[in-house]
Design a protein around this motif. Structure first.
Motif, PDB file in Angstrom:
ATOM      1  N   ALA A 283       0.811  -1.220   0.000  1.00 23.88           N
ATOM      2  CA  ALA A 283       0.000   0.000   0.000  1.00 23.88           C
ATOM      3  C   ALA A 283       0.842   1.267   0.000  1.00 23.88           C
ATOM      4  CB  ALA A 283      -0.940  -0.003   1.204  1.00 23.88           C
ATOM      5  N   LEU A 284       1.962   1.262   0.706  1.00 23.69           N
ATOM      6  CA  LEU A 284       2.765   2.486   0.774  1.00 23.69           C
ATOM      7  C   LEU A 284       3.373   2.831  -0.582  1.00 23.69           C
ATOM      8  CD1 LEU A 284       4.526   2.144   4.241  1.00 23.69           C
ATOM      9  CD2 LEU A 284       2.615   3.624   3.621  1.00 23.69           C
ATOM     10  N   GLY A 285       3.865   1.828  -1.288  1.00 18.33           N
ATOM     11  CA  GLY A 285       4.416   2.072  -2.608  1.00 18.33           C
ATOM     12  C   GLY A 285       3.354   2.466  -3.617  1.00 18.33           C
ATOM     13  N   LYS A 286       2.207   1.791  -3.569  1.00 16.73           N
ATOM     14  CA  LYS A 286       1.126   2.084  -4.507  1.00 16.73           C
ATOM     15  C   LYS A 286       0.519   3.464  -4.266  1.00 16.73           C
ATOM     16  CE  LYS A 286       0.992  -2.020  -6.562  1.00 16.73           C
ATOM     17  NZ  LYS A 286       1.288  -2.212  -7.995  1.00 16.73           N
ATOM     18  N   ALA A 287       0.660   3.959  -3.038  1.00 14.21           N
ATOM     19  CA  ALA A 287       0.054   5.249  -2.697  1.00 14.21           C
ATOM     20  C   ALA A 287       0.839   6.424  -3.235  1.00 14.21           C
ATOM     21  CB  ALA A 287      -0.094   5.378  -1.187  1.00 14.21           C
ATOM     22  N   GLY A 288       1.833   6.171  -4.055  1.00 13.97           N
ATOM     23  CA  GLY A 288       2.561   7.262  -4.682  1.00 13.97           C
ATOM     24  C   GLY A 288       1.639   8.177  -5.468  1.00 13.97           C
ATOM     25  N   ILE A 289       0.531   7.637  -5.991  1.00 17.78           N
ATOM     26  CA  ILE A 289      -0.423   8.471  -6.728  1.00 17.78           C
ATOM     27  C   ILE A 289      -1.142   9.444  -5.797  1.00 17.78           C
ATOM     28  CG2 ILE A 289      -0.763   6.748  -8.529  1.00 17.78           C
ATOM     29  CD1 ILE A 289      -3.468   6.110  -7.239  1.00 17.78           C
ATOM     30  N   TYR A 290      -1.087   9.171  -4.480  1.00 16.96           N
ATOM     31  CA  TYR A 290      -1.596  10.120  -3.485  1.00 16.96           C
ATOM     32  C   TYR A 290      -0.490  11.047  -3.011  1.00 16.96           C
ATOM     33  CZ  TYR A 290      -3.253  11.821   1.077  1.00 16.96           C
ATOM     34  OH  TYR A 290      -3.586  12.611   2.149  1.00 16.96           O
ATOM     35  N   PHE A 291       0.680  10.472  -2.710  1.00 10.51           N
ATOM     36  CA  PHE A 291       1.739  11.255  -2.079  1.00 10.51           C
ATOM     37  C   PHE A 291       2.371  12.271  -3.024  1.00 10.51           C
ATOM     38  CE2 PHE A 291       1.997   7.349   0.647  1.00 10.51           C
ATOM     39  CZ  PHE A 291       1.521   7.955   1.791  1.00 10.51           C
TER      40      PHE A 291
END
Length: 412
Positions: free
Chosen positions: A253-261
């Protein structure tokens, strides 16, 4: 000022003009008339519903929501750049209002990528139909926040919030703090450790958690020094159960959340820029009308030099924010580094701009009812929002030298 609109498309110029009118006609007059209201200890009474209703009428409350669900989806090729333009203008009126709105944008981007179709339909429909509905992104914990991104990808750096499978459900226990919109959001994206034996980049999962889920307690509203029209909150999860389909991303989840971060860093810097622009515009007007020593203030060379310094810092921040936003939209390899550079650079430069504004306003700058000290407070909070300046620098150098910088040294 021509440099503000240089490089913007006609659509972006129109959006900026619409947001500027919203700020000048609704937000700024409200702040001037109700300068005490941000200090109300009843969080729900601070910002009137009419402000969000007007934001909805001009289409800036549901940016990022797919059009089929009634939202306003921007041109994908320039979406992050447009986010930055709009966030800056809203923050020019009030950074807390901007933060309240942009959480909806950023979480919407995450949901449209990872939430299953039936949940998108349910929650995007809720968001578009209820002007007071807010979204929140729950990552920070009492024993770990941006320091987790040193980055040491080891089990001891993992989330303390845990989620374990139980039949067709997940059971979540833990606590989240310093969550934007955490006090009054209707839907939360919650990050939890689902595999304690591996590093956080492999063992962290994300879940959709509706506000009315049994086991969720909104513990408090944090009384922040600035951005006070956004209600920052703390959440407690006690044997909270969510259905299996509410799992957004498992393990990564942390890596995939790059589209948020990545857009989040740009928006953070853009909001910061908006605060700086408000400080500059109000100071430029003040020094050209206030008389001291028999001359308007700007006739004094020391004052003129400070105003030039403010304008220079703002231009530099704007240039870096636009470059970083363009890198994100284009999927550039250096986007992560540029996003962090923009965030940390903006926070420190705008703090200096706000300091100039305070000092150039003299005694008036320190008065609550004059409004300049509010900009100083709002600027100060960006130094630690979305990672502290030091952690942001660690992330920058890690992006530049991934094989050596930030390598885990092991326990003492």
């Amino acid at each position: 000022m021509e440099w503000i609109e240089r490089g913007l498309s006609e659509e972006q110029k129109l959006m900026r003009a619409s947001c500027r009118a919203f700020v000048d006609d609704f937000v700024a007059p409200f702040i001037r008339r109700n300068w005490q209201r941000e200090w109300l200890m009843d969080p729900e009474a601070r910002l009137p519903a009419e402000i969000l209703q007007q934001a909805d009428r001009i289409g800036i409350r549901t940016l990022g929501v797919p059009e089929e669900f009634g939202g306003v989806q921007l041109d994908p090729a320039t979406e992050v750049q447009s986010f930055a333009v709009i966030a800056e203008e809203i923050a020019r009126g009030d950074s807390g209002l901007a933060d309240k709105l942009v959480q909806n944008w950023k979480v919407s981007v995450l949901l449209r990528r990872f939430a299953p179709g039936h949940l998108q339909e349910r929650w995007f429909s809720e968001l578009t139909s209820d002007t007071g509905f807010l979204l929140a992104h729950c990552l920070t914990e009492p024993r770990g926040a941006s320091d987790r991104w040193l980055p040491y990808n080891v089990p001891e750096a993992a989330m303390h919030t845990r989620a374990v499978p139980d039949g067709e459900h997940w059971v979540i226990n833990g606590r989240k703090q310093f969550i934007s919109n955490g006090y009054d959001a209707g839907l939360f994206v919650v990050y939890a450790n689902t595999d304690p034996g591996v590093g956080m980049l492999q063992g962290t999962s994300s879940f959709l958690v509706p506000r009315n889920t049994p086991g969720l307690t909104v513990a408090r509203c944090n009384e922040t020094i600035g951005c006070r029209f956004m209600n920052n909150g703390e959440l407690v999860f006690e044997n909270l159960r969510v259905p299996g389909d509410h799992l957004l991303v498992r393990g990564e989840a942390l890596g995939k959340a790059g589209i948020y971060f990545r857009p989040g860093k740009i928006i953070q810097a853009a909001k910061n820029l908006g605060v700086g622009m408000a400080a500059y515009e109000r100071t430029a007007e003040y020094v050209q009308n206030y008389v001291q020593g028999g001359r308007i203030l700007i006739k004094h060379q020391a004052v003129a030099l400070r105003l030039a310094d403010m304008a220079t810092r703002l231009a530099a921040v704007r240039a870096l924010v636009r470059e970083a936003a363009r890198a994100v939209d284009e999927g550039a390899a250096d986007a992560d580094a540029l996003c962090n550079m923009a965030k940390v650079f903006a926070s420190e430069e705008i703090m200096k701009v706000a300091q100039h504004a305070m000092e150039l306003h003299g005694g008036n700058g320190a008065m609550l009812d004059f409004g300049i000290e509010k900009l100083f407070r709002d600027a100060s909070i960006f130094l630690h929002m979305d990672a502290t300046a030091d952690i942001s620098r660690f992330k920058i150098v890690k992006s530049m030298f991934p094989r050596t910088a930030g390598a885990y040294a092991g326990p003492e």
